[in-house]
Design an enzyme around this catalytic site. Structure first.
Site, PDB file in Angstrom:
ATOM      1  N   ASN A 136       0.849  -1.191   0.000  1.00  0.00           N
ATOM      2  CA  ASN A 136       0.000   0.000   0.000  1.00  0.00           C
ATOM      3  C   ASN A 136       0.882   1.238   0.000  1.00  0.00           C
ATOM      4  O   ASN A 136       1.814   1.301  -0.812  1.00  0.00           O
ATOM      5  CB  ASN A 136      -1.118  -0.039   1.056  1.00  0.00           C
ATOM      6  CG  ASN A 136      -0.719  -0.265   2.477  1.00  0.00           C
ATOM      7  OD1 ASN A 136      -0.214  -1.314   2.820  1.00  0.00           O
ATOM      8  ND2 ASN A 136      -0.964   0.703   3.335  1.00  0.00           N
ATOM      9  N   ASP A 137       0.625   2.222   0.815  1.00  0.00           N
ATOM     10  CA  ASP A 137       1.207   3.560   0.677  1.00  0.00           C
ATOM     11  C   ASP A 137       2.683   3.624   0.258  1.00  0.00           C
ATOM     12  O   ASP A 137       3.508   2.902   0.817  1.00  0.00           O
ATOM     13  CB  ASP A 137       1.151   4.307   2.016  1.00  0.00           C
ATOM     14  CG  ASP A 137      -0.149   4.159   2.737  1.00  0.00           C
ATOM     15  OD1 ASP A 137      -1.082   3.544   2.208  1.00  0.00           O
ATOM     16  OD2 ASP A 137      -0.231   4.678   3.867  1.00  0.00           O
ATOM     17  N   TRP A 161      -3.148  -7.270   3.265  1.00  0.00           N
ATOM     18  CA  TRP A 161      -2.522  -6.371   4.235  1.00  0.00           C
ATOM     19  C   TRP A 161      -2.203  -7.090   5.551  1.00  0.00           C
ATOM     20  O   TRP A 161      -3.042  -7.756   6.104  1.00  0.00           O
ATOM     21  CB  TRP A 161      -3.474  -5.202   4.507  1.00  0.00           C
ATOM     22  CG  TRP A 161      -2.895  -4.129   5.369  1.00  0.00           C
ATOM     23  CD1 TRP A 161      -2.253  -3.015   4.950  1.00  0.00           C
ATOM     24  CD2 TRP A 161      -2.907  -4.061   6.797  1.00  0.00           C
ATOM     25  NE1 TRP A 161      -1.859  -2.255   6.023  1.00  0.00           N
ATOM     26  CE2 TRP A 161      -2.251  -2.878   7.168  1.00  0.00           C
ATOM     27  CE3 TRP A 161      -3.404  -4.898   7.797  1.00  0.00           C
ATOM     28  CZ2 TRP A 161      -2.070  -2.490   8.503  1.00  0.00           C
ATOM     29  CZ3 TRP A 161      -3.224  -4.518   9.120  1.00  0.00           C
ATOM     30  CH2 TRP A 161      -2.567  -3.333   9.465  1.00  0.00           C
TER      31      TRP A 161
HETATM   32  C1  FRU Z   1      -3.098   4.536   4.709  1.00  0.00           C
HETATM   33  C2  FRU Z   1      -2.643   3.840   5.982  1.00  0.00           C
HETATM   34  C3  FRU Z   1      -1.761   4.721   6.813  1.00  0.00           C
HETATM   35  C4  FRU Z   1      -0.958   3.731   7.599  1.00  0.00           C
HETATM   36  C5  FRU Z   1      -0.771   2.630   6.609  1.00  0.00           C
HETATM   37  C6  FRU Z   1      -0.737   1.261   7.211  1.00  0.00           C
HETATM   38  O1  FRU Z   1      -3.372   3.656   3.679  1.00  0.00           O
HETATM   39  O2  FRU Z   1      -3.761   3.398   6.720  1.00  0.00           O
HETATM   40  O3  FRU Z   1      -2.469   5.636   7.602  1.00  0.00           O
HETATM   41  O4  FRU Z   1       0.254   4.258   8.039  1.00  0.00           O
HETATM   42  O5  FRU Z   1      -1.832   2.709   5.684  1.00  0.00           O
HETATM   43  O6  FRU Z   1      -0.411   0.296   6.272  1.00  0.00           O
END
Ligand code: FRU
Length: 557
Positions: A136-137, A161
């Site tokens: 993700n991010d 995740w």
């Molecule tokens: C955004 C988020 C962030 C966090 C991360 C965890 O997608 O929820 O706020 O740091 O992903 O994976």
């Protein structure tokens, strides 16, 4: 070849019963195996059908890594742990769960199936994806000594995740990326949530020297009890990191009466000669200052954001004398405003410049002044069906502020480096009827990747759309002023023309509309039963004033 015959030595299989109250079930026991590590990777069989169980890696009596994994005797796919650091040592693996899969674990130089990396059926060809696992991010985006660094939220052990770890890739051109392996692993303070990277040129932190300035990353440690802000530094260009012994550097749960305090973004604020940290706390973004990256003082708070803060200054219409600050959050809605190093004051209401699958975007720190661009990468929340990886990074975009009849607005456009992926210009025509345009596009309907630029003039229609296999990529309605269902009013109606640039990839459409005034990403869902190919369509007359189509190179080749 059955790779399980590769050399691996199980030194001993011990069954240790870890008592868990009255629940003396299979899950409450930890099965252990020991392997003498001689190769770089340990291959672990997993299945989405299996339940997650806790696995730990120990050397001697010290537990080095703990994570959860859906270990399965009959693998749906394989994941791999890089165990090169354990070479020559005996690794003890303990697993709390259905341990039948333990006997299938084996080591090899390259991960299981490595020969097929990037050749997989649903591997995006233009976008960054990870070899194995969930992403993700984007995190810690920074340019340093000729390299763009992309860290990212990574679960190495499943395509969903979990186990948040910082993955790491580098690129010389923002387009061709090399994965370097994971950089930060969960520890006793928590999982490695999102964050940022800076170069401490003046060595204010004392972690390095001015000659070899520390490369410092900030991340949130996510623990069931609290989320805290922590840092780690590297003295070898981000190849290895040392976590700061004084972590956490910010612990604000009590102040905000909230578990949600996360995702620090840090930058140097030259006028105030201080570091600025923006972090999401409870219901908005807080601003902190520091002289040394370690001691932080709370300054102010801007309500109305959730996760992944950004704050940066941009020139309006390229004029350095005229600047504004942009603050945004994970969803891409933003304020324009003033910033004095301590307080951000919004001068607008909430505005929007991107929507759809993109989320949690960040911009690069430390882009050289001679370049001066503000470059953004986000996370595209899309699936790659049937693959052992999931999620992709959006294509890098350049953010600019431009004056429009509605006032100053944020624009996003593809970075010029994406031209490196253009293969052949296969269509370049002007003044086309929709039927003619559809005919020219016909041969390219099944391309894995394609780039289309079009300028469309509505003469007498209420909407126009461009579909591929029956799925609308663009659906622009001038009666309701919507673009794919989202309110959007083009910046200039004179002549009733609007342009669009579309990047088609294996599993997405990324669209830059109206000179980049709005952009979005949607999942590409090919319908094998629909053979109509591309279709420009509408309720009445319209014209494609300009159409350019490029076939694209596969970035991995
Ligand atoms: C955004 C988020 C962030 C966090 C991360 C965890 O997608 O929820 O706020 O740091 O992903 O994976």
């Amino acid at each position: 070849m059955q790779k399980h015959t590769l050399k691996f030595i199980i030194l001993g299989v011990a069954l240790s019963l870890i008592s868990c109250g009255n629940q003396a079930t299979n899950r409450a026991t930890a099965q252990k195996i020991s392997i003498e590590i001689t190769e770089n990777h340990l291959n672990l069989p997993v299945s989405q059908q299996a339940e997650r169980g806790k696995m730990s890696f120990s050397i001697g009596e010290n537990i080095d890594r703990t994570f959860v994994i859906r270990l399965a005797e009959t693998p749906e796919y394989w994941v791999a742990a890089n165990v090169s650091a354990y070479k020559g040592k005996t690794l003890k693996i303990a697993f709390e769960g259905d341990a039948a899969g333990l006997s299938k674990i084996y080591q090899s130089e390259q991960p299981e199936g490595a020969e097929n990396f990037y050749l997989e059926e649903n591997r995006p060809q233009l976008h960054f994806t990870t070899k194995i696992g969930w992403i993700n991010d984007p995190n810690g985006l920074i340019f340093y000594e000729g390299e763009y660094h992309l860290f990212y939220q990574h679960n190495p052990f499943e395509r969903e995740w979990e186990n948040m770890t910082w993955g790491h890739a580098v690129s010389a051109d923002l387009v061709h990326w090399t994965e370097l392996g994971d950089a930060l692993f969960p520890d006793k303070l928590g999982a490695m949530f999102s964050g940022t990277a800076v170069i401490d040129y003046e060595n204010t932190s004392g972690f390095g020297t001015k000659e070899n300035p520390p490369f410092v990353v900030f991340y949130t440690a996510d623990h069931p009890d609290r989320e805290t802000q922590c840092l780690a530094y590297s003295l070898d260009k981000g190849r290895t990191f040392t976590k700061y012994a004084g972590n956490p550097v910010i612990d604000s749960k009590e102040k905000w009466n909230s578990h949600d305090t996360r995702d620090p973004k840090v930058f140097w604020y030259a006028p105030g000669k201080q570091w600025v940290l923006v972090v999401n706390e409870r219901d908005g973004h807080s601003i902190y200052n520091s002289a040394n990256l370690k001691d932080w003082t709370y300054q102010s708070h801007v309500d109305g954001f959730w996760e992944c803060p950004e704050l940066f200054e941009l020139a309006i219409d390229n004029s350095p004398a005229n600047k504004l600050w942009v603050m945004y959050g994970a969803s891409g809605t933003y304020f324009l405003g003033k910033f004095d190093g301590k307080t951000f004051t919004p001068l607008t209401g909430k505005l929007q410049f991107e929507f759809g699958a993109v989320y949690a975007a960040q911009t690069f720190n430390n882009i050289p002044a001679s370049d001066g661009r503000r470059i953004q990468i986000g996370w595209d929340r899309v699936e790659q069906p049937g693959m052992r990886f999931k999620g992709q990074m959006s294509l890098p975009t350049e953010l600019t502020l431009r004056t429009t009849p509605n006032g100053v607005r944020l624009f996003a456009n593809p970075v010029k480096e994406l031209d490196l992926l253009n293969d052949k210009l296969v269509v370049s025509e002007k003044n086309l009827s929709p039927d003619k345009a559809n005919e020219l596009l016909k041969p390219y309907a099944n391309e894995a990747a394609l780039r289309i630029k079009a300028t469309v003039k509505i003469s007498h229609a209420t909407f126009w759309a461009l579909a591929l296999s029956g799925q609308n990529i663009i659906d622009y309605n001038l009666n309701f002023n919507t673009l794919n269902g989202v309110f959007y009013s083009q910046n200039d109606f004179a002549g009733m023309e609007v342009n669009a640039e579309i990047f088609i990839d294996k599993t997405t459409f990324q669209v830059f509309f109206d000179n980049g005034g709005i952009s979005y990403c949607i999942e590409r869902r090919p319908d094998p039963n629909n053979t109509e190919g591309f279709r420009f369509w509408s309720d009445r007359d319209f014209e494609i004033k300009n159409l350019e189509v490029f076939t694209m190179k596969n970035r991995w080749k």
